[in-house]
Design an enzyme around this catalytic site. Structure first.
Site, PDB file in Angstrom:
ATOM      1  N   GLU A  26      -9.951   2.527   3.395  1.00  0.00           N
ATOM      2  CA  GLU A  26      -9.497   3.750   2.221  1.00  0.00           C
ATOM      3  C   GLU A  26     -10.614   4.186   1.634  1.00  0.00           C
ATOM      4  OE1 GLU A  26      -6.993   3.494  -1.812  1.00  0.00           O
ATOM      5  OE2 GLU A  26      -6.222   2.968   0.558  1.00  0.00           O
TER       6      GLU A  26
ATOM      7  N   LYS B 229      -4.830  -6.290   2.955  1.00  0.00           N
ATOM      8  CA  LYS B 229      -5.177  -5.772   1.928  1.00  0.00           C
ATOM      9  C   LYS B 229      -6.338  -5.097   1.846  1.00  0.00           C
ATOM     10  CE  LYS B 229      -2.950  -2.291  -0.889  1.00  0.00           C
ATOM     11  NZ  LYS B 229      -3.757  -2.423  -1.348  1.00  0.00           N
TER      12      LYS B 229
ATOM     13  N   HIS C 243      -8.431  -3.113   4.026  1.00  0.00           N
ATOM     14  CA  HIS C 243      -6.769  -1.915   4.786  1.00  0.00           C
ATOM     15  C   HIS C 243      -8.010  -0.825   3.241  1.00  0.00           C
ATOM     16  CE1 HIS C 243      -4.596   1.021   1.751  1.00  0.00           C
ATOM     17  NE2 HIS C 243      -3.772   0.704   3.664  1.00  0.00           N
ATOM     18  N   ASN C 244      -7.943  -1.948   2.316  1.00  0.00           N
ATOM     19  CA  ASN C 244      -8.206  -0.647   0.808  1.00  0.00           C
ATOM     20  C   ASN C 244      -9.998   0.001   1.343  1.00  0.00           C
ATOM     21  OD1 ASN C 244      -6.277  -1.455   0.220  1.00  0.00           O
ATOM     22  ND2 ASN C 244      -6.863  -2.061  -2.325  1.00  0.00           N
TER      23      ASN C 244
ATOM     24  N   SER D 243       0.252  -0.927  -0.055  1.00  0.00           N
ATOM     25  CA  SER D 243       0.074   0.304  -0.138  1.00  0.00           C
ATOM     26  C   SER D 243       0.808   0.927  -0.232  1.00  0.00           C
ATOM     27  CB  SER D 243      -0.872   0.109   1.293  1.00  0.00           C
ATOM     28  OG  SER D 243      -1.611   0.958   1.520  1.00  0.00           O
TER      29      SER D 243
END
Length: 484
Positions: A194, A187, A190-191, A133
């Site tokens: 985001e 991940k 995480h996105n 990232s």
């Protein structure tokens, strides 16, 4: 272009922007890296333009790439997710030897990573799903890295990965988060966080402009001020930068010349789909994802404007500007806490479902630098999980509970004001509803369960005794029986 046998520490194939920058980062940090691209011109360009940054070894074919890497070999694949990744892996497998390592550093779906891990294990190879990232700048100057794979693979990768990652307070923003698909799962979430974070910032901008009457440059000033406090984050920083920018061609605020239809590459959608499978409510992430989808339905939006057009003056809400700015700040912070809490809940649920031992506090540590959601309050999240590893929800920890309690009245006022003004705030509103749902003693789910039993005999549980029950609704006296 030539190769020298087995002198590279690591190899990389796929030299689009992310792969190119990651290769440069690895070379800059003292590692010999063999590089390859299906179109040889990209390999040549990288060597010509950046060959002086470190020890880059060009390879015209995958065979040359593999031959240039010291054993056990590590080959990083940086190509488009999906079929392209499978095609490259299929070409690589016959060229590799037992205990060699294939690393997918793209945005793959974690289920694909699990599948590939199992397939390569059958060939005696190790497969790593590595979440990276930070975008193209992070790939070059220090990303946050989430490694999923075997202990053998991590020990081989660790010196390279930790040397190229962002560093915060002396700690590399890289970790071995678990086996198999754990890295890409983390991940993905995480996105998703985001997505929620960006939507909340966008809603804050919309409210400050539409309700408070601030111009984009003035909103930039507000965001810059917020970035000096508990909302300090990379996304607030870049939002301020974008809103301050003026389009050179028209002289208008740049944000006004950008088409208002947001794109997505799939990770937000995957996060929501996976959350549904796990039974984890990620309402802020879901609404952020749907908000992007709605923005892209331009024909429907145009049709709706024709039918439901409203005089802006009729929906104008008078507010005290300074007070409203402070209220939006409080609502943004509280909603942001909810988004992160939901994301960490999903990671915990995914780890439990797949047997991954993921350290949630460590995630907060490696997300403090390099990644897109890096923010000051990740230190607080790390402290929360360090103090209570089995934490039920971040919302109940003293620091975050106090922050939400202090901001809840402003949060409600912002959502109510947005509704009166006709300003859509799906992320703010759903986050508040989630908070209220968590703290409510009784939810209307009791009626939902009764309805399900009435029309489908799905049974229900009672508050006063153990077991599952069914009411025979069609019989005159509606007897209740214990369910099988």
């Amino acid at each position: 272009m030539s190769t020298e046998h087995a002198r590279a520490t690591i190899g990389l194939t796929g030299l689009a922007t992310m792969g190119r920058n990651l290769a440069r980062n690895i070379a800059r940090n003292g590692h010999t890296i063999a590089v390859h691209n299906r179109t040889t011109a990209r390999t040549t360009a990288l060597l010509e333009e950046h060959g002086d940054e470190g020890d880059l070894v060009g390879a015209e074919t995958l065979e040359e790439l593999v031959a240039a890497i010291a054993r056990p070999r590590v080959v990083v694949v940086m190509v488009k997710a999906g079929e392209a990744t499978d095609a490259v892996i299929d070409e690589l497998v016959p060229l590799l030897d037992e205990d060699d390592i294939v690393v997918d550093a793209g945005n793959a779906h974690f289920a694909d990573t699990v599948r590939r891990d199992e397939a390569l294990a059958g060939h005696g190879l190790h497969f790593v799903g590595m979440g990276v990232s930070g975008g193209e700048d992070g790939a070059l100057n220090g990303p946050s890295i989430m490694v999923g794979g075997s202990d053998h693979a991590w020990e081989r990768l660790r010196p390279v990965v930790e040397s190229i990652a962002a560093v915060v307070e002396g700690t590399p923003c890289a970790a071995h988060v678990g086996p198999g698909g754990a890295g890409h799962f983390v991940k993905m979430v995480h996105n998703g966080i985001e997505y929620a974070d960006m939507q909340l910032i966008a809603e804050s901008y919309d409210l400050l402009r539409t309700v408070a009457g601030l111009e984009p440059a003035q909103v930039a000033d507000v965001f810059e001020d917020w970035n000096g406090g508990d909302l300090e984050s990379f996304l607030i920083e870049v939002a301020s930068d974008v809103l301050r920018h003026t389009d050179a061609e028209t002289g208008r605020p740049f944000v006004d010349v950008v088409r208002d239809a947001a794109e997505q590459k799939g990770t937000g959608r995957w996060t929501v789909q996976t959350a549904l499978d796990l039974g984890v409510p990620v309402t802020g992430i879901a609404e952020a994802t749907f908000a992007r989808s709605l923005s892209g339905h331009t024909e429907q939006r145009a049709a709706a404007r024709e039918v439901f057009a409203t005089d802006p003056e009729e929906q104008r809400v008078e507010v005290d500007r300074d007070t409203f700015v402070d209220q939006v700040r409080a609502a943004l912070y509280a909603s942001k806490v909810v988004a992160y809490a939901q994301g960490f809940d999903q990671v915990a649920a995914g780890a439990d479902a797949h047997g991954w031992d993921i350290d949630l506090g460590e995630l907060a540590t490696i997300w403090r630098g390099g990644c897109i959601i890096r923010a000051q309050f990740l230190d607080r999240i790390k402290e929360a999980y360090d103090d209570e590893p089995g934490l039920t929800t971040l919302l109940t920890t003293a620091y975050f509970a106090d922050a939400v309690k202090a901001g809840v009245d402003a949060w409600r006022e912002v959502v109510a004001t947005a509704a009166r003004a006709g300003v859509p705030t799906p992320a703010f509103s759903s986050s508040l509803a989630y908070f209220d749902g968590l703290r409510r003693e009784r939810l209307p789910a009791a009626l939902v369960q009764a309805l399900r039993d009435n029309f489908g005999a799905h049974t229900y549980e009672r508050v006063d005794r153990e077991g599952s029950f069914h009411t025979r609704w069609a019989e005159p006296d509606r007897p209740e029986v214990a369910a099988d």
